[in-house]
Design a protein around this motif. Structure first.
Motif, PDB file in Angstrom:
ATOM      1  N   VAL B  88    -139.075   8.920   6.861  1.00 55.55           N
ATOM      2  CA  VAL B  88    -137.916   9.665   6.359  1.00 55.55           C
ATOM      3  C   VAL B  88    -137.282   8.870   5.224  1.00 55.55           C
ATOM      4  O   VAL B  88    -137.017   7.673   5.373  1.00 55.55           O
ATOM      5  N   LEU B  89    -137.071   9.543   4.114  1.00 56.82           N
ATOM      6  CA  LEU B  89    -136.339   8.967   2.975  1.00 56.82           C
ATOM      7  C   LEU B  89    -134.948   9.578   2.953  1.00 56.82           C
ATOM      8  O   LEU B  89    -134.809  10.798   3.046  1.00 56.82           O
ATOM      9  N   ILE B  90    -133.930   8.738   2.863  1.00 61.70           N
ATOM     10  CA  ILE B  90    -132.570   9.249   2.643  1.00 61.70           C
ATOM     11  C   ILE B  90    -132.063   8.603   1.360  1.00 61.70           C
ATOM     12  O   ILE B  90    -132.051   7.378   1.237  1.00 61.70           O
ATOM     13  N   HIS B  91    -131.689   9.443   0.404  1.00 58.96           N
ATOM     14  CA  HIS B  91    -131.166   8.892  -0.850  1.00 58.96           C
ATOM     15  C   HIS B  91    -129.850   9.568  -1.219  1.00 58.96           C
ATOM     16  O   HIS B  91    -129.652  10.752  -0.946  1.00 58.96           O
ATOM     17  N   PRO B  92    -128.959   8.793  -1.834  1.00 59.54           N
ATOM     18  CA  PRO B  92    -127.713   9.379  -2.319  1.00 59.54           C
ATOM     19  C   PRO B  92    -127.968  10.103  -3.637  1.00 59.54           C
ATOM     20  O   PRO B  92    -128.986   9.862  -4.301  1.00 59.54           O
ATOM     21  N   ASN B  93    -127.077  10.976  -4.001  1.00 61.32           N
ATOM     22  CA  ASN B  93    -127.091  11.597  -5.322  1.00 61.32           C
ATOM     23  C   ASN B  93    -125.863  11.108  -6.093  1.00 61.32           C
ATOM     24  O   ASN B  93    -124.731  11.416  -5.725  1.00 61.32           O
ATOM     25  N   HIS B 104    -131.604   3.138  -4.769  1.00 59.64           N
ATOM     26  CA  HIS B 104    -130.483   3.373  -3.843  1.00 59.64           C
ATOM     27  C   HIS B 104    -130.920   3.910  -2.483  1.00 59.64           C
ATOM     28  O   HIS B 104    -130.087   4.066  -1.592  1.00 59.64           O
ATOM     29  N   ALA B 105    -132.207   4.217  -2.350  1.00 60.75           N
ATOM     30  CA  ALA B 105    -132.680   4.927  -1.157  1.00 60.75           C
ATOM     31  C   ALA B 105    -132.817   4.021   0.050  1.00 60.75           C
ATOM     32  O   ALA B 105    -132.922   2.795  -0.071  1.00 60.75           O
ATOM     33  N   LEU B 106    -132.822   4.625   1.220  1.00 61.16           N
ATOM     34  CA  LEU B 106    -133.217   3.925   2.441  1.00 61.16           C
ATOM     35  C   LEU B 106    -134.393   4.671   3.047  1.00 61.16           C
ATOM     36  O   LEU B 106    -134.573   5.870   2.845  1.00 61.16           O
ATOM     37  N   TRP B 107    -135.191   3.914   3.784  1.00 64.09           N
ATOM     38  CA  TRP B 107    -136.356   4.476   4.481  1.00 64.09           C
ATOM     39  C   TRP B 107    -136.257   4.217   5.970  1.00 64.09           C
ATOM     40  O   TRP B 107    -135.925   3.116   6.405  1.00 64.09           O
ATOM     41  N   LEU B 108    -136.581   5.233   6.735  1.00 65.21           N
ATOM     42  CA  LEU B 108    -136.832   5.098   8.169  1.00 65.21           C
ATOM     43  C   LEU B 108    -138.340   5.227   8.341  1.00 65.21           C
ATOM     44  O   LEU B 108    -138.938   6.193   7.849  1.00 65.21           O
TER      45      LEU B 108
END
Lengths: 142, 142
Positions: B88-93, B104-108
């Motif tokens: 899972v990638l979570i990135h801000p906009n 800026h992204a985080l990975w699970l």
């Protein structure tokens, strides 16, 4: 029943979080300490010892930042924008230390090797972690 | 002045987040859809199209979950515990799409390759993203 069909886990199992800020060179150490200073000015957290040699499951020098669940919402996005190209591990503490490091964790930047196979994976195994005792007195607006 | 000495970025630059739930096989697709159903029942988000072929910077099939900054605090820890071993990638906009995906992204779970070099990196380049239009009606307690 497949794993996917089971009920999802609840986040109330998370008693605290640890962020680990890694530095692999003298120059990265400087950046890590800059981040540490910024965190101290902005967040109510427990800043841990600066480990210049790998400790525990960590294979690269680092320091730990322990914080309560309510700090996650502010500190995690801030680290997304301000990690200065360092690798950062953020993991919850649910009492299952091995899964918390290897399965439940998130990484900012390049993930690093963890030697976490030997960590306990239940409260009965001693998987509990110390409560967060904040040692910062933030005074700066984020 | 070094980068480390500059003032840190403020998180008010983040207008929304995207989570990308990846699936690389039919079996992973099933898990991804189970997560999608759970999310729909629990969070106010915008569930995107299920892409069975890679689109944009993504090199693996996935669907996107768009959400406002206030949802980050609940959804991110929940995904830490319930991603069913998927990446899972979570990135801000923030308006800088390239940095948002790559820096800026985080990975699970295991990070996947992104072809993000061609993404715009400023609002002037068209780096803005669509506002979040939630399409879920959560009814279940987390």
């Amino acid at each position: 029943m497949t794993r996917a069909a089971a009920a999802p886990a609840v986040t109330s199992a998370i008693t605290s979080y640890h962020a680990h800020i890694y530095f692999a060179s003298a120059e990265e150490r400087e950046r890590a300490l800059a981040i540490r200073g910024w965190i101290a000015e902005r967040f109510v957290v427990q800043l841990g010892t600066i480990h210049d040699k790998p400790v525990g499951p960590h294979t690269v020098p680092m320091y730990q930042v322990a914080f309560s669940p309510d700090v996650f919402a502010e500190l995690t996005p801030w680290l997304m924008l301000n990690r200065l190209r360092l690798s950062v591990l953020i993991h919850p503490n649910t009492g299952r230390a091995r899964d918390d490091h290897l399965v439940h964790a998130l990484w900012l930047g390049a993930p690093l090797l963890l030697n976490a196979d030997g960590l306990p994976n239940s409260l009965e195994d001693g998987g509990g972690v110390s409560p967060v005792v904040p040692n910062t007195t933030p005074a700066t607006r984020r």
